[in-house]
Design a protein around this motif. Structure first.
Motif, mmCIF file in Angstrom:
data_model
loop_
_atom_site.group_PDB
_atom_site.id
_atom_site.type_symbol
_atom_site.label_atom_id
_atom_site.label_comp_id
_atom_site.label_asym_id
_atom_site.label_seq_id
_atom_site.Cartn_x
_atom_site.Cartn_y
_atom_site.Cartn_z
ATOM 1 N N ARG A 450 -24.895 14.409 -54.427
ATOM 2 C CA ARG A 450 -25.421 14.193 -53.077
ATOM 3 C C ARG A 450 -25.095 15.347 -52.141
ATOM 4 N NH1 ARG A 450 -27.677 8.490 -52.029
ATOM 5 N NH2 ARG A 450 -29.008 9.812 -50.805
ATOM 6 N N GLY A 451 -24.713 16.493 -52.726
ATOM 7 C CA GLY A 451 -24.387 17.666 -51.918
ATOM 8 C C GLY A 451 -25.598 18.141 -51.109
ATOM 9 N N CYS A 452 -25.319 18.955 -50.089
ATOM 10 C CA CYS A 452 -26.374 19.395 -49.168
ATOM 11 C C CYS A 452 -27.345 20.364 -49.849
ATOM 12 C CB CYS A 452 -25.726 20.081 -47.972
ATOM 13 S SG CYS A 452 -26.929 20.728 -46.806
ATOM 14 N N PRO A 453 -28.648 20.109 -49.761
ATOM 15 C CA PRO A 453 -29.613 21.038 -50.358
ATOM 16 C C PRO A 453 -29.984 22.184 -49.407
ATOM 17 C CG PRO A 453 -30.735 19.074 -49.558
ATOM 18 C CD PRO A 453 -29.281 18.889 -49.244
ATOM 19 N N GLY A 454 -29.439 22.136 -48.164
ATOM 20 C CA GLY A 454 -29.903 23.104 -47.147
ATOM 21 C C GLY A 454 -28.989 24.311 -46.983
ATOM 22 N N ILE A 455 -28.063 24.549 -47.943
ATOM 23 C CA ILE A 455 -27.057 25.610 -47.754
ATOM 24 C C ILE A 455 -27.714 26.981 -47.512
ATOM 25 C CG2 ILE A 455 -25.049 26.784 -48.735
ATOM 26 C CD1 ILE A 455 -24.481 24.356 -50.420
#
Ligand code: HEM
Length: 580
Positions: A450-455
């Motif tokens: 569920r880590g951020c895809p927007g890095i």
């Protein structure tokens, strides 16, 4: 005999009378609950009050309250927020267990506001873990936020940053101070708005229509909601006005997004263009094109589309704005770090008129500055929920427990970081530690499934804006204020922001300092604004010459006009004296 008496008593009582039945059922359910939790080995908890549980121990800055409580009750602590069990994690190892190792902490708490705003949580961030989430996240990772797409949006970043730089110049020219938080929120909003929706939507009166609406949505997401914390008390949200406000904002947002989708479809029909690699494509175009071409594994309804679009907007705007605000504040507070970053930016860019993405890739120290900001000021706490009962560190964790990984505290843990509370970007020079979820002590973007895809999108935007702000301007606080006095307190609204943003015309305002200023005549101050090396413009550099209330012109610095300026021989009202 006893049994006979009991049977008679039972028969003589009307158990189906509601007055008897309700307390009876409540007692039975309470006893069952007690029996179920009796034998559980739950994590340590601070003492709680009846009904409200531990709510009174969590102040307006939950990340700070959680850290203070965990110093007493340990890195794995169970709080009761009303009737909602909430596990607070303040250790990197346990954080890793939650985010990456365990496969049960993959749900998100389904809060009421998210349910309404995101059409039954059919976005990505709040979506239930399962097939829909998997497909929606795949679209996001493989289609919207890839490295290639982020590169395609470089034009958007360039145009928006150049507008911002021009606005700052105007402020220079007018001698006015700049409300930095406002400026940075606008640039974050504009970059996201143009990438996601294709343009910045402004109302007829010039105000930012969608920006205002999404701000209200963010405020609602951070508001106190009885339904989430107390079973059966949802009706109080009606009394407090939260329910009606939520309904109103949600209706307005959805009507707006319906219109955006309709406009995009109309444009697509007009253009008949099916090339999704075109530079003019925004997220809405890309999603609609994939949908129309049947290239998606799931069919997205209009509600799904709106939820995903809103997710991108809300997930990206405040987080990027907060990162920029904290970076600028830290740089102003630490002038030697500002100088080092600025020297690097100016050396890499040289005398070019624009900064490119390639230039930014060479700015290693600037990258460390952004990383250090995300360490000291992680904007978001990771919030998860477990789908089923599980064990963690030997403790029993009942199903549907809300889990908060306090990244803010972990990234300031003195056991993990040297001089943890100080802003030291150099710690990242020659270090392998990065924010992509591999290093448990540093996870500002979360980690795991569920880590951020927007890095990539977020970091590219933040670095580009900062490089420009440092290249074109020198920054300092208005005259009377010292760097050490800059107020660094924070406030919490889902995202941890720098305080005083909301106090209009009274917040931390930084003045733009024009480096090369000379008194020419008693009544007029001449400001020479060099576009190149601001401290020591060289012969051949383009310069702008302004007085405090008028723009005189753009020139190239020659030895002649430099001598003239330095000797105060120039009359600001006589343009001829500046001719090259
Ligand atoms: C500095 C900027 C940002 C920070 C610090 C940040 C931080 C985070 C964090 C901590 C999470 C939760 C991760 C987890 O549970 O492990 C998250 C999730 C998410 N972020 Fe970001 N974010 C940022 C920018 C963005 C941007 C620019 C976008 C999109 C345009 C975005 C979209 C999302 C989405 C869709 C999720 C949910 C992922 C899921 O549930 O599978 N974020 N972000």
């Amino acid at each position: 005999m006893l049994l006979q008496q009991w049977w008679q008593l039972f028969n003589s009582t009307d158990v189906f009378n509601p007055l008897t039945l309700v307390p009876l059922l409540l007692t039975i359910s309470f006893l069952f609950k007690l029996l179920r939790t009796w034998k559980l080995n739950l994590p340590p908890s601070p003492p709680k009050l009846p009904i409200i549980g531990n709510i009174h121990q969590v102040g307006k800055l939950p990340h700070r309250s959680f850290r203070a409580l965990s110093e007493k009750y340990g890195p794995l602590m169970l709080l009761h927020m009303g009737q909602t069990p909430t596990l607070v994690v303040s250790s990197a190892e346990i954080g890793k267990e939650i985010m990456v190792a365990h496969d049960v902490f993959v749900e998100r708490p389904q809060i009421r506001v998210a349910h309404t705003l995101f059409c039954g949580c059919t976005d990505i961030a709040f979506s239930a873990y399962g097939d829909y989430w998997r497909q929606a996240k795949k679209i996001c990772v493989l289609e919207l936020l890839t490295q290639k797409r982020v590169r395609m949006f470089q034009l958007v970043r360039e145009q928006e940053v150049s507008r911002m730089v021009e606005n700052v110049r105007q402020c220079c020219h007018n001698g006015s101070e700049i409300v930095v938080c406002e400026m940075l929120e606008t640039i974050a909003n504009n970059i996201i708005s143009r990438s996601v929706l294709g343009r910045v939507y402004e109302r007829e009166d010039g105000n930012k229509g969608f920006e205002e609406l999404s701000r209200k949505a963010m405020d609602l997401l951070g508001s106190f909601c009885f339904e989430d914390l107390f079973l059966n008390l949802g009706w109080i949200d009606v009394l407090t006005g939260l329910a009606s406000e939520l309904e109103r904002v949600s209706n307005e947002l959805h009507a707006f997004l319906d219109q955006v989708i309709e406009d995009h479809l109309a444009m697509m029909n007009e253009d008949g263009d099916d090339d999704d690699t075109s530079e003019n494509k925004d997220f809405v175009d890309i999603l609609l094109r994939l949908q129309l071409d049947g290239k998606l594994d799931i069919s997205l309804t209009q509600d799904n589309l709106k939820a995903i679009i809103l997710d991108m907007f809300i997930g990206g705007t405040d987080t990027i704005a907060a990162t920029l605000e904290w970076t600028m504040a830290e740089l102003v507070k630490n002038p030697s770090i500002m100088k080092k970053a600025q020297e690097e930016v100016r050396t890499v860019v040289g005398k070019k008129q624009t900064i490119s993405e390639i230039d930014v890739n060479e700015m290693h120290y600037l990258k460390c500055v952004v990383k250090e900001t995300l360490r000291l000021h992680a904007p978001v706490m990771v919030s998860r929920q477990n789908s089923k009962a599980t064990k963690l560190e030997g403790y029993d964790i009942p199903p549907k427990t809300t889990v908060l990984v306090n990244t803010w505290a972990i990234q300031r843990d003195p056991k993990l970081w040297d001089k943890a509370e100080e802003f030291i970007p150099d710690r990242f020079l020659n270090s392998q530690v990065d924010f992509r979820g591999q290093h448990i002590q540093y996870t500002p973007f979360g980690a795991g499934r569920r880590g951020c895809p927007g890095i990539t999108f977020a970091v590219a935007g933040a670095e580009y804006v900062l490089a420009n702000l440092l290249y074109w301007f020198d920054w300092k606080l208005p005259d009377s204020r010292r760097c050490e006095d800059l107020d660094m307190s924070d406030y919490y609204a889902i995202v941890i922001r720098k305080k005083e943003f909301n106090v209009d015309f009274y917040g931390d305002q930084m003045a733009v300092h024009v480096p090369f200023s000379l008194e020419v005549q008693a009544e007029a101050r001449l400001l020479v604004f060099s576009h190149m090396n601001l401290f020591s413009p060289a012969i051949g550099d383009p310069i702008s010459i302004l007085t405090q209330d008028m723009f005189i012109g753009h020139y190239v610095l020659t030895s002649g006009n430099l001598r003239g300026i330095c000797a105060n021989r120039y009359n600001p009202w006589n343009r001829k004296s500046y001719q090259n």
